[in-house]
Design an enzyme around this catalytic site. Structure first.
Site, short mmCIF file in Angstrom:
data_model
loop_
_atom_site.label_atom_id
_atom_site.label_comp_id
_atom_site.label_asym_id
_atom_site.label_seq_id
_atom_site.Cartn_x
_atom_site.Cartn_y
_atom_site.Cartn_z
N HIS A 1 -3.39 -6.25 2.68
CA HIS A 1 -3.40 -5.89 3.55
C HIS A 1 -3.28 -7.62 3.85
O HIS A 1 -4.09 -7.55 3.35
CB HIS A 1 -3.39 -4.72 4.56
CG HIS A 1 -2.92 -3.52 4.39
ND1 HIS A 1 -2.04 -3.10 4.90
CD2 HIS A 1 -4.45 -2.63 3.68
CE1 HIS A 1 -1.80 -1.46 4.03
NE2 HIS A 1 -3.23 -1.44 4.07
N CYS B 1 0.71 -1.44 -0.49
CA CYS B 1 0.02 0.09 0.19
C CYS B 1 0.81 1.12 -0.27
O CYS B 1 1.46 1.67 -0.59
CB CYS B 1 -0.90 -0.28 1.43
SG CYS B 1 -2.56 0.80 1.10
N ARG C 1 -12.57 5.91 -0.99
CA ARG C 1 -11.83 5.17 -1.13
C ARG C 1 -12.46 3.69 -1.62
O ARG C 1 -13.42 3.13 -1.23
CB ARG C 1 -10.90 4.89 0.42
CG ARG C 1 -10.33 6.02 1.43
CD ARG C 1 -10.94 5.99 3.10
NE ARG C 1 -9.47 5.34 2.79
CZ ARG C 1 -8.33 5.74 2.60
NH1 ARG C 1 -8.06 7.27 2.28
NH2 ARG C 1 -7.34 5.08 2.90
N1 GLN Z 1 -2.35 6.87 2.15
C1 GLN Z 1 -2.66 6.16 0.83
C2 GLN Z 1 -3.89 5.74 1.10
O1 GLN Z 1 -4.85 5.93 1.30
C3 GLN Z 1 -1.82 4.84 1.28
C4 GLN Z 1 -2.54 4.02 2.47
C5 GLN Z 1 -2.35 2.77 3.32
O2 GLN Z 1 -0.74 2.53 2.95
N2 GLN Z 1 -3.02 1.53 3.81
O3 GLN Z 1 -3.32 5.73 -0.78
#
Ligand code: GLN
Length: 220
Positions: free
Chosen positions: A194, A94, A130
């Site tokens: 993740h 990520c 998101r």
């Molecule tokens: N900040 C980044 C995004 O939201 C990475 C998020 C993360 O590593 N979980 O795309």
């Protein structure tokens, strides 16, 4: 006793959703195979010496932590590139995956420069959208199926000569448009999964460990 040396890159700053479980899973696999494990967090202000490590783990993080890390990356970029080009095994999740590329836009649309080791780039989704939830992917090299959890505002686009790590079966992956998930180059994998990825997907953990073992034995 044989030893595997692990670098948890910015492990005190980038470690969301239990990403440290990837380090634990590799350590477990190493112990099972008769290795001692030495893990070091390499963070802001520390030197990164590519010859010191058999495995580098670069986890995910929030925008704020990513912006702190970003200011330190310049000092480590060439050494990390050397590690990658010498077939070092690196897993980036990520935020770490985004930072290996050219740049990403955070949730406030600030452009954050990455390491530029790879040509992928990351934009921000409109209206603070998101991609959050379970994801299932198929490894583009081995055909193995992996499961994980994704939570990212960023949408990542690979260049034409970058190979995706996997194809999305369920969920969004890199950008929700082209079904690609992550990228793979030599022994480097970048991915949005993740989970922790290696704890949830034993076959992948075993395969990553085999690469680590091969390199560790070659170099020592
Ligand atoms: N900040 C980044 C995004 O939201 C990475 C998020 C993360 O590593 N979980 O795309």
């Amino acid at each position: 006793m044989k030893r595997i040396n692990i670098c948890h890159l910015y492990g005190n700053l980038l470690n969301t959703y239990g990403d440290i479980g990837n380090v634990m899973a590799i350590s477990h696999e190493a112990h099972k195979n008769g290795y001692e494990v030495n893990t070091k967090i390499v963070t802001v202000g520390d030197d990164f010496n590519p010859n010191d490590y058999d495995f580098v783990f670069f986890g995910g993080g929030q925008d704020y932590e990513q912006s702190i890390v970003q200011k330190d990356l310049g000092d480590k970029a060439n050494k990390l590139k050397e590690f990658i080009e010498n077939d070092g095994v690196l897993l980036a999740i990520c935020g770490g995956y985004q930072l290996l590329g050219k740049y990403y836009y955070d949730a406030y649309n600030n452009k954050i420069d990455g390491l530029s080791i790879f040509p992928h780039y990351t934009k921000n989704q409109e209206n603070s959208k998101r991609f959050t939830g379970p994801i299932k992917i198929k490894d583009s090299l081995t055909g193995d199926i992996y499961e994980g959890f994704e939570n990212h505002g960023g949408v990542t686009f690979l260049s034409e000569d970058q190979n995706p790590f996997a194809i999305v079966l369920d969920g969004n992956g890199n950008n929700g448009l082209d079904k690609t998930e992550g990228f793979r180059y030599k022994n480097t994998i970048g991915t949005y999964l993740h989970g922790p990825l290696l704890a949830r997907n034993e076959v992948l953990c075993e395969n990553v460990f085999k690469l680590i073992e091969k390199n560790a034995n070659l170099s020592k």
